[in-house]
Design a protein around this motif. Structure first.
Motif, PDB file in Angstrom:
ATOM      1  N   SER A 272      67.020  69.658  17.037  1.00 41.13           N
ATOM      2  CA  SER A 272      66.215  70.778  17.155  1.00 41.13           C
ATOM      3  C   SER A 272      64.721  70.451  17.122  1.00 41.13           C
ATOM      4  N   ARG A 274      62.785  72.200  15.483  1.00 44.68           N
ATOM      5  CA  ARG A 274      62.014  72.252  14.297  1.00 44.68           C
ATOM      6  C   ARG A 274      62.018  71.103  13.208  1.00 44.68           C
ATOM      7  N   TYR A 275      62.396  69.829  13.802  1.00 45.52           N
ATOM      8  CA  TYR A 275      62.579  68.971  12.929  1.00 45.52           C
ATOM      9  C   TYR A 275      61.427  67.896  13.516  1.00 45.52           C
TER      10      TYR A 275
END
Length: 305
Positions: A272, A274-275
């Protein structure tokens, strides 16, 4: 052979990661290669590598979500411009034929090579060319998603060169016959048994590449004793409920599957956005408690097998 990761992001591209695509490259065969998924921008990633579309002869699509598929029309069209491009075999879930034929029809694209489309509608053998057997297995995702187990047939053992020299066997075609398991007769009438001149067969290599999936038994079955397992890890540890809701896996679940399967090496991908890199490194460290030989993929990472 080796894996080249062309896209390792989940859902959408980022500045550092493109969406899903992996090349399985055969350097010993003039760098011919297969593709596993073809997210948007895959052909641009190929242009940054040493691979040429004319050397591509098989594409395997895991499922019909856009981040695994939207780059396919461009690849099919651009391959036309490479001289000597022979037949291309395309494998994937039901619906793949309609998708490809519609794109080609409405874009008025004309291919100058033969395209074979094979829709996979359940578990079983996708093909066997005598060197590799490809098994497809259905995983658990929001749409039908497949994993692929690439299993190399056992290879003949090494020639005992010292023995052959002592028996006066000249290098050349006779060596090839022995490698194929054929006994030979020398000019003086003496017989050389292949069983004496060639070592035991070498087990073939196994690579498992999974599409998007929650943790499931079929994933572990496809990955049994794999030399390399490529498993998605969309979500971080502790987000198992959210991963299940969206049909995905966490870093920890990927490690558990690798351990259950007895795989030798685990590479997690489909990460993802987000990381950040430091987050991925921390998650790898935590999942390593379950399966120590785990690493994260990144774009243009090469893995020798």
């Amino acid at each position: 052979m080796k894996l080249l990761f062309l896209g390792t992001s989940a859902g959408r591209p980022t500045a550092r990661r493109n969406v899903s695509s992996i090349a399985l490259v055969f350097p010993e065969d003039q760098n011919r290669f297969w593709l596993f998924d073809a997210g948007e921008g895959t052909q641009h990633q190929l242009l940054k590598s040493k691979l040429k579309l004319g050397k591509l002869n098989r594409i395997f699509i895991t499922h019909m979500h856009g981040d695994h598929l939207y780059g396919l029309p461009g690849i099919l069209s651009s391959r036309t411009y490479y001289e000597g491009a022979d037949k291309l075999e395309l494998y994937g879930p039901p619906g793949l034929r309609a998708y490809v034929e519609s794109v080609l029809l409405y874009s008025e694209a004309h291919l100058n090579y033969e395209l074979g489309i094979h829709e996979i509608d359940g578990d079983g053998e996708a093909f066997d060319d005598g060197r590799f057997r490809i098994e497809a297995g259905e995983l658990t995702h929001r749409v039908r998603s497949f994993g692929y187990r690439i299993e190399e047939h056992p290879r003949s053992g090494q020639l005992d060169l010292a023995y052959l020299t002592s028996r006066g066997v000249p290098p050349g075609p006779l060596y090839g016959k022995l490698k194929r398991g054929e006994d030979i007769v020398l000019q003086d009438g003496s017989v050389i048994r292949a069983s004496m001149a060639v070592g035991p067969c070498v087990n073939g290599r196994i690579v498992t590449i999974l599409g998007d999936t929650v943790k499931c038994e079929r994933a572990a079955t496809l990955a049994q004793h794999a030399d390399v397992l490529v498993h998605e890890a969309t979500f971080g540890i502790g987000l198992e409920e959210k991963a299940a809701l969206y049909g995905h896996s966490t870093f920890l679940q990927a490690a558990e599957t690798a351990a259950q399967a007895g795989a030798k090496r685990l590479i997690v991908s489909h990460i993802s956005a987000r990381y950040a890199d430091e987050d991925v490194e921390a998650l790898i460290g935590q999942a390593g408690a379950i399966f120590p030989n785990i690493e994260a993929a990144y774009d243009f990472k090469e893995v020798c097998i």
